[in-house]
Design an enzyme around this catalytic site. Structure first.
Site, PDB file in Angstrom:
ATOM      1  N   LEU A   1       0.817  -1.212   0.000  1.00  0.00           N
ATOM      2  CA  LEU A   1       0.000   0.000   0.000  1.00  0.00           C
ATOM      3  C   LEU A   1       0.849   1.259   0.000  1.00  0.00           C
ATOM      4  O   LEU A   1       0.425   2.299  -0.498  1.00  0.00           O
ATOM      5  CB  LEU A   1      -0.931   0.013   1.214  1.00  0.00           C
ATOM      6  N   GLY A   2       2.006   1.195   0.610  1.00  0.00           N
ATOM      7  CA  GLY A   2       2.850   2.383   0.682  1.00  0.00           C
ATOM      8  C   GLY A   2       3.842   2.255   1.818  1.00  0.00           C
ATOM      9  O   GLY A   2       4.045   1.176   2.389  1.00  0.00           O
TER      10      GLY A   2
ATOM     11  N   GLY B   1       5.440   4.290   5.496  1.00  0.00           N
ATOM     12  CA  GLY B   1       5.169   5.294   6.502  1.00  0.00           C
ATOM     13  C   GLY B   1       6.229   5.243   7.575  1.00  0.00           C
ATOM     14  O   GLY B   1       6.357   4.243   8.270  1.00  0.00           O
ATOM     15  N   GLY B   2       7.029   6.295   7.702  1.00  0.00           N
ATOM     16  CA  GLY B   2       8.081   6.295   8.703  1.00  0.00           C
ATOM     17  C   GLY B   2       9.130   5.252   8.346  1.00  0.00           C
ATOM     18  O   GLY B   2       9.741   5.272   7.283  1.00  0.00           O
ATOM     19  N   PHE B   3       9.340   4.293   9.254  1.00  0.00           N
ATOM     20  CA  PHE B   3      10.329   3.251   9.049  1.00  0.00           C
ATOM     21  C   PHE B   3       9.704   1.960   8.557  1.00  0.00           C
ATOM     22  O   PHE B   3      10.373   0.935   8.500  1.00  0.00           O
ATOM     23  CB  PHE B   3      11.076   2.968  10.360  1.00  0.00           C
TER      24      PHE B   3
ATOM     25  N   ASP C   1       1.278  12.186  19.069  1.00  0.00           N
ATOM     26  CA  ASP C   1       1.447  12.503  17.647  1.00  0.00           C
ATOM     27  C   ASP C   1       0.087  12.732  16.984  1.00  0.00           C
ATOM     28  O   ASP C   1      -0.210  12.163  15.935  1.00  0.00           O
ATOM     29  CB  ASP C   1       2.199  11.376  16.938  1.00  0.00           C
TER      30      ASP C   1
END
Length: 602
Positions: A73-74, A76-78, A197
């Site tokens: 899907l993609g 994100g972060g690490f 966050d």
């Protein structure tokens, strides 16, 4: 680390003062392809469904016996985000794979898994206790991949839908979202968890229920009891939303979440990034001129984003109480509003109702007819599905039982395998129990193969929502038919008891086969009623049949002169048994269980 977003916004909301409809999401069904999660793999993507290991690097394509990666899907972060298919729940889930090797990244990843596993709230992605695991890879280089499986949230983030309202959202919609967010944080803070966050991209809306969901708990921290509800931790900053104490690397507590939440909803109300409208000297947001909101809500948001921690609301309950008072005032104001336009609308409605009785009757009859048509169409669809599903199970169950019986009959009586196996098993039993004369007859091959064929036939049909587990079904089929044969062999001592013996055999055999099919639920209910129904059908067939079915179950005394009549009788009996079992399962799955649910049984 951010939560994946598998959606595309359709169009802006047509009414600026009405709740924004959630864009429609197309959920990917069980895919015909799989995806390797090895970040060093250079193989072809996607790969064929059913492969257990990657054809390029040899990495596993099925984890914990239930998760199959479908597509990436993609990132994100690490982490890299995948959609996975859960074979146990038959649903799509989200798999986050940590691809960095830093100790801090691994600590945050494990921290997110631990926090989510302890939470059970519709506003938090659901994570099971055993959803964290590690995958060991050997090629092209050795490495460990920490993995976390969580509930897949279908829907947009508040940041995504903010693009459709560049001038900001109306107060009524934002007030509802703020109330839901405070309810989530009331649960988190009660468990001494600080998210740290919060921003528009970390708040999602479920497509199905419009429920607000907080995501990305990679930076969440556990507050130690007796520490004034604050914790000193690694610096984590989201520019424009993080409070001053968090940016400075100091101690943070629930007030940090209130600050970030206030900044987030100021962004939603104004359509402006908070850092662009803050005072460069004091750091306070100068936002009221960009939004039309009630003074009470504006005062609450200003208190939530004060730079000094002690000047913010003390806890989530205080904010929730103020929001409840604000909602009550809005409802009272709405009830008090009785303008000329509303009066005119009421008068026009009364006029049209009185002046157009024929139209009202026509509309009523139209709705009645359309409702009846839809009901009949749904009933026809259900009936066709039930009949086709049951018919397929009867055909394949009967064919499987007949083929298995034919193979078992040939092995037992027309080949040396039957006598050799019977002799071998008898010798083994004599060694185990020297004081008992135990003899095994070749007929066990007939029953074992008939049970195997019936179980595989019903499993291949895939009827009644089963999981199509061939190996468990085969084992339970063989076991059930042999157990039923033992009961039949014990009961049938005279021809008068053949009917009782066949009924008992049928009940035991079909009950065991049903338990091995992998039905989605109500296993014991299916097994019990299928056993009773099949036994009743077999008893009636024996009474109505002109043939003597006791010739099917040969003892050692009747083993001479076995020919084609007995062969065809065996095939016919076991074929009818498989079909009768499928017929009973169809009646239970499509009639009995829906009726019990309608009557209130759970």
């Amino acid at each position: 680390m951010s939560h994946p977003r598998t959606f595309r916004l359709a169009k802006p909301c047509p009414m600026p003062h009405a709740p924004c409809p959630i864009p429609q999401i197309t959920v990917v069904p069980q895919s015909l392809y799989t995806h390797c999660i090895n970040p060093d793999c250079t193989g072809p993507y996607p790969q064929a469904w059913g492969n257990k290991f990657c054809q390029s690097c040899g990495a596993p394509l099925e984890f914990k016996g239930r998760y199959i990666p479908l597509q990436q899907l993609g990132t994100g972060g690490f982490a890299v985000i995948y959609t996975v298919w859960d074979l146990k729940s038959q649903k799509e889930r989200v798999l986050k794979v940590l691809v960095v090797t830093s100790p801090k990244g691994l600590e945050l990843f494990k921290q997110e898994a631990a926090v989510l596993a302890r939470l059970r709230h519709p506003g938090v992605p659901r994570v099971e206790s055993d959803s964290y695991f590690e995958v060991r890879l050997a090629h092209p280089k050795p490495r460990h991949l920490p993995c976390l499986v969580m509930e897949k949230i279908n829907g947009p983030t508040l940041e995504d839908i903010l693009d459709q309202y560049p001038q900001g959202y109306p107060e009524a919609l934002v007030l509802d979202w703020l109330s839901q967010a405070i309810d989530i944080f009331q649960v988190l803070h009660r468990r001494n968890i600080v998210h740290r966050d919060i921003k528009p991209s970390n708040l999602m809306l479920r497509q199905e229920t419009y429920q607000l969901v907080a995501i990305d708990f990679g930076g969440a921290k556990q507050i130690r009891a007796g520490s004034a509800h604050q914790v000193s931790s690694t610096r984590l900053v989201s520019p424009g939303y993080s409070p001053p104490e968090q940016i400075a690397g100091g101690v943070v507590g629930p007030a940090a979440d209130f600050y970030a939440l206030g900044r987030t909803f100021i962004h939603l109300l104004t359509g402006r990034y908070p850092a662009d409208i803050e005072d460069p000297v004091t750091g306070q947001c100068r936002w009221r001129q960009y939004a039309k909101v009630s003074p009470a809500l504006a005062d609450l948001l200003d208190e939530m984003v004060r730079p000094v921690v002690t000047q913010r609301p003390a806890n989530a309950a205080e904010i929730q109480s103020r929001l409840a008072r604000l909602s009550r005032r809005r409802r009272r104001a709405a009830r008090a509003l009785f303008s000329f336009d509303r009066l005119r609308a009421i008068v026009e409605g009364i006029f049209h109702w009185v002046a157009s009785p024929i139209a009202a009757v026509v509309i009523f009859l139209y709705r009645l007819v359309m409702g009846g048509v839809k009901t009949c169409a749904a009933l026809v669809r259900w009936l066709l599905r039930a009949c086709s599903d049951t018919f397929l199970g009867m055909v394949l169950g009967g064919i499987g039982g007949s083929i298995g019986a034919g193979i078992g009959f040939w092995l037992a009586y027309w080949s040396p395998v039957g006598d050799q196996m019977a002799q071998m098993l008898s010798e083994q039993l004599s060694r185990l129990s020297p004081d008992t004369q135990l003899a095994v007859e070749p007929i066990i091959l007939l029953f074992a193969w008939a049970g195997l064929g019936t179980a595989l036939g019903l499993t291949e049909a895939g009827s009644f929502g089963q999981l199509r587990r061939f190996w468990p079904a085969a084992v339970m089929g063989i076991f059930g038919y042999l157990l039923g044969w033992w009961g039949l062999h014990t009961i049938v001592s005279t021809p008068a008891k053949v009917v009782d013996g066949l009924m008992g055999f049928s009940a035991i055999a079909i009950a065991c086969v049903t338990l091995g099919l992998g039905l989605p639920r109500h296993h014991l209910l299916h097994a019990s009623f299928a056993a009773m129904g099949t036994a009743a059908i077999i008893a009636n067939l024996i009474y109505l049949s002109p043939y003597s079915f006791n010739l099917v179950f040969f003892s050692s005394k009747l083993s001479t002169g076995i020919g084609w009549p007995e062969f065809w009788l065996s095939i016919g009996f076991f074929g009818l048994l498989g079909s009768a079992g499928a017929l009973c399962l169809g009646a239970i799955y499509y009639i009995l269980i829906p009726c019990l649910r309608f009557l209130g049984f759970r």
